[in-house]
Design a protein around this motif. Sequence first.
Motif, PDB file in Angstrom:
ATOM      1  N   THR A  16       0.401  -1.294  -0.086  1.00  0.00           N
ATOM      2  CA  THR A  16      -0.241  -0.189  -0.097  1.00  0.00           C
ATOM      3  C   THR A  16       0.932   1.140   0.371  1.00  0.00           C
ATOM      4  O   THR A  16       0.537   2.505  -1.100  1.00  0.00           O
ATOM      5  CB  THR A  16      -0.773   0.074   0.936  1.00  0.00           C
ATOM      6  N   LYS A  17       2.263   1.792   0.859  1.00  0.00           N
ATOM      7  CA  LYS A  17       3.187   2.522   1.029  1.00  0.00           C
ATOM      8  C   LYS A  17       3.475   2.677  -0.368  1.00  0.00           C
ATOM      9  O   LYS A  17       3.605   3.910  -0.574  1.00  0.00           O
ATOM     10  CB  LYS A  17       3.607   1.687   1.757  1.00  0.00           C
ATOM     11  N   ALA A  18       4.455   1.737  -1.248  1.00  0.00           N
ATOM     12  CA  ALA A  18       4.275   1.774  -1.748  1.00  0.00           C
ATOM     13  C   ALA A  18       3.567   2.151  -3.365  1.00  0.00           C
ATOM     14  O   ALA A  18       4.067   2.706  -4.487  1.00  0.00           O
ATOM     15  CB  ALA A  18       4.988   0.130  -2.385  1.00  0.00           C
ATOM     16  N   PHE A  19       2.412   1.521  -3.315  1.00  0.00           N
ATOM     17  CA  PHE A  19       1.367   2.315  -4.416  1.00  0.00           C
ATOM     18  C   PHE A  19       1.231   3.795  -4.297  1.00  0.00           C
ATOM     19  O   PHE A  19       1.337   4.513  -5.117  1.00  0.00           O
ATOM     20  CB  PHE A  19       0.752   1.402  -4.012  1.00  0.00           C
ATOM     21  N   LEU A  20       1.524   4.627  -2.953  1.00  0.00           N
ATOM     22  CA  LEU A  20      -0.044   5.643  -2.336  1.00  0.00           C
ATOM     23  C   LEU A  20       1.645   6.326  -2.585  1.00  0.00           C
ATOM     24  O   LEU A  20       1.843   7.673  -3.426  1.00  0.00           O
ATOM     25  CB  LEU A  20      -0.270   5.680  -1.220  1.00  0.00           C
TER      26      LEU A  20
END
Lengths: 223, 240
Positions: free
Chosen positions: B232-236
């Motif tokens: 999630t962090k990477a995508f955001l």
Amino acid sequence: MMNIWENIRWDIIVDYLPFFLKGALVTIGMSLAGVLFGLALGLLIGIGKMSPIAIARLPFIWYVNFFRGTPLFVQILLIHFGLMPIFMTPVNPIASGVVALSLNSAAYIAEIFRAGIKSIDKGQAEAAHSLGMNKLQVMWYVVLPQAFKRMVPPLGNEFIVLLKDSSLAAVIAAPELLYWGRAAQGEYYRVWEPYLTVALIYLILTLTLTYLLNYLERRLDTE
Amino acid sequence: MISVQNLKKSFGELEVLKDISVEVNPQEVVVVIGPSGSGKSTFLRCLNLMESITDGQVLIEGKDLTDKQTNINEIRTEVGMVFQQFNLFPHKTVLDNITLAMTVVRKWNKREAEEKALKLLEKVGLKEKAQVYPDSLSGGQKQRVAIARALGMEPKIMLFDEPTSALDPEMVGEVLEVMKQLAKEGMTMVVVTHEMGFAREVGDRVIFMDEGYIVEENEPEEIFGNPQNERTKAFLSKVL
Ligand SMILES: Nc1ncnc2c1ncn2[C@@H]1O[C@H](COP(=O)(O)OP(=O)(O)OP(=O)(O)O)[C@@H](O)[C@H]1O
Ligand SMILES: [Mg+2]
């Protein structure tokens, strides 16, 4: 040049003109009947070819293969001398011609129909389905009206081809346009007068048809 | 309102949805985000059976979509869908686009359907376009008509699959505005979008999907402010 013009025997043309015109009517009638029956049969075959069941598609595929893959001339002979005697004696050559033209054009029209439906964006059917329409409603209200517009030019083309190819029925003595051309040639032993006149009448018919079709296309376009 | 249990979906050998379970409550706005190819559209399309369900269960208002007895077309009148490419019917006027299914599926009479359709067009700000063909509309206008068309069936749930992704930037706002209004009126909505501003402002819950799984699911402030999962962090970090 002057010489040829002077040597034309107009009397042959004048003599045969009523027959040519009668023949032209038969030509128009046979092609029209052919394209109308072909349309009905072609729709069914087109639908059959799109069946999700592979084995159910097979007869339709082979129907199309046969009628597109063999000469119309051969089909006419097979139908007139082979198929039609089963149903009528003596065989009416106009009936044979209509049957041959119908069966033949059905194969081409099936493909036109299928291509027309396939050319409509998948999103159209999806949107219609997402609104709760069933398959028939999606076809009738959304896909077919759009597909039909795209089918008009190739269908018109098929009609023109059919009109010209109906001349092959002359060999089974269907009294269409070319039949009378051959009759005149046989009677007077002259080539140019009957055949050029016949060619000219075909040309008038196809050009008129082209014009009408262009008009129809424009009308559909602005709608 | 929507209950998804262990939903799996494969296209041939390719397993696109691997084990999806999620509940959507009445009047809730759930936003689905995730990288391209993660299965967002497929997930959405399983909710109105635009894709067949390979395994698991989807219940819409208690009706089991995998049950052979369930009438799909009836479900679809309850679940509206808006597509990225609008998919308006080009051979019909704006008004007829909206009334077609109302008359053909709902069997409302033409007068009644047109009255309702005009009200919907007013709602999306396009009443004066009722008689024109979709061709003459801008992208934003097309999408607003598509929303009105879906609303015409008076659905209880609305699904949006990237409704603004095909639009020029200056038209995104007008479509989001209509969706916001809809959310405010209490429509239950599932929205796949890359508009993080919309997710934050309108979403009650955000679902992050990756490779056929729901990786993380939380309120917008939590997902955007304090994502738990590495993916999630990477995508955001890429989209924000
Ligand atoms: N009809 C189909 N047949 C085969 N494979 C499909 C089909 N539809 C989708 N897929 C595959 O399923 C996977 C997920 O697709 P999906 O459209 O659900 O992703 P997505 O998250 O919506 O992506 P995007 O953000 O690009 O829209 C992709 O690998 C895609 O190629
Ligand atoms: Mg998608």
